[in-house]
Design a protein around this motif. Structure first.
Motif, PDB file in Angstrom:
ATOM      1  N   THR A 188       0.791  -1.216   0.000  1.00 38.95           N
ATOM      2  CA  THR A 188       0.000   0.000   0.000  1.00 38.95           C
ATOM      3  C   THR A 188       0.832   1.280   0.000  1.00 38.95           C
ATOM      4  O   THR A 188       1.975   1.313   0.470  1.00 38.95           O
ATOM      5  CB  THR A 188      -0.933   0.036   1.229  1.00 38.95           C
ATOM      6  N   TYR A 189       0.214   2.309  -0.564  1.00 38.38           N
ATOM      7  CA  TYR A 189       0.795   3.658  -0.572  1.00 38.38           C
ATOM      8  C   TYR A 189      -0.225   4.585   0.061  1.00 38.38           C
ATOM      9  O   TYR A 189      -1.373   4.657  -0.379  1.00 38.38           O
ATOM     10  CB  TYR A 189       1.103   4.101  -2.007  1.00 38.38           C
ATOM     11  N   PHE A 190       0.190   5.288   1.107  1.00 40.29           N
ATOM     12  CA  PHE A 190      -0.690   6.176   1.857  1.00 40.29           C
ATOM     13  C   PHE A 190      -0.506   7.593   1.339  1.00 40.29           C
ATOM     14  O   PHE A 190       0.554   8.191   1.483  1.00 40.29           O
ATOM     15  CB  PHE A 190      -0.341   6.087   3.345  1.00 40.29           C
ATOM     16  N   HIS A 191      -1.545   8.119   0.698  1.00 37.89           N
ATOM     17  CA  HIS A 191      -1.464   9.443   0.070  1.00 37.89           C
ATOM     18  C   HIS A 191      -2.250  10.451   0.890  1.00 37.89           C
ATOM     19  O   HIS A 191      -3.438  10.274   1.155  1.00 37.89           O
ATOM     20  CB  HIS A 191      -2.036   9.368  -1.349  1.00 37.89           C
ATOM     21  N   ILE A 192      -1.564  11.522   1.299  1.00 31.87           N
ATOM     22  CA  ILE A 192      -2.199  12.543   2.137  1.00 31.87           C
ATOM     23  C   ILE A 192      -2.121  13.902   1.459  1.00 31.87           C
ATOM     24  O   ILE A 192      -1.052  14.342   1.023  1.00 31.87           O
ATOM     25  CB  ILE A 192      -1.523  12.639   3.516  1.00 31.87           C
ATOM     26  N   ARG A 193      -3.278  14.547   1.334  1.00 30.06           N
ATOM     27  CA  ARG A 193      -3.349  15.945   0.896  1.00 30.06           C
ATOM     28  C   ARG A 193      -4.167  16.710   1.926  1.00 30.06           C
ATOM     29  O   ARG A 193      -4.765  16.117   2.816  1.00 30.06           O
ATOM     30  CB  ARG A 193      -4.027  16.056  -0.480  1.00 30.06           C
TER      31      ARG A 193
END
Length: 202
Positions: A49-54
């Motif tokens: 998984t890749y955790f993407h935060i904006r």
């Protein structure tokens, strides 16, 4: 950071899967072409998984192969390529074919990918070629030939079938299945006819 998830599949969506891990349900966005390769509800799955935060959004992206996750992360480093575009790219072309297209500067292949124009394709080559060459995750010695027909026909066939009144949910799994089983080149008309036959089996 969440590096991977191991848990039970709760449900599968068009481009996402809900995975239960110790009583917590994680909604994970995945390339549309792998949804139908995932285990059915109730069975265990492992996703890198890749955790993407904006500021306005938090998303978790998942991949069945660690190398797919790595190329996804590399794509995000390119200006003009966000998570949605990167996910669409990986749904439209196999990782090995994408890597070869970048390494051999095949603009014709890259510009046929969803969300990729000429300038972005040029940036993909300029910014990723050296990084891919230095990575140990990609086998550059045994490159699979890029089938330009697959990447271009996907979008053309999808648009044509949508214009006939079919929904994207009806089209995509059958279109992907036909393209994955493709051995010889076929015309757009032939591709559409094969997908229509699959839809008729519903």
């Amino acid at each position: 950071m969440i590096a991977f998830l191991r848990g039970k599949v709760v449900s599968l969506g068009q481009d996402n899967v809900i995975v239960e891990v110790n009583g917590v349900g994680y909604q994970v966005s995945v390339p549309a072409n792998i949804v139908y390769q995932l285990p059915p509800a109730g069975e265990e799955v492992v996703l890198h998984t890749y955790f993407h935060i904006r500021e306005d959004q938090v998303q978790l992206f998942g991949f069945t192969d660690a190398s797919d996750k790595e190329i996804f992360e590399l794509l995000l480093e390119v200006s003009g390529v966000g998570p949605k575009v990167a996910l669409g790219i990986l749904a439209a072309i196999e990782r090995e074919k994408l890597v070869r297209a970048i390494m051999e500067e095949q603009l014709a292949v890259l510009t046929q990918l969803p969300g990729i124009g000429k300038k972005t394709a040029q940036r993909l080559i300029l910014e990723l070629k050296d990084k891919i060459a230095k990575s140990t995750s990609f086998d550059l010695k045994e490159r699979v030939p890029v089938n330009q027909t697959v990447s271009s026909s996907y979008g053309d066939a999808l648009a044509a079938l949508l214009s006939l009144g079919y929904s994207q949910k009806e089209i995509e799994p059958r279109l992907q299945a036909v393209l994955q089983n493709q051995r010889d080149e076929m015309s757009l008309d032939q591709l559409i006819k094969l997908v229509l036959k699959e839809i008729a089996k519903m």
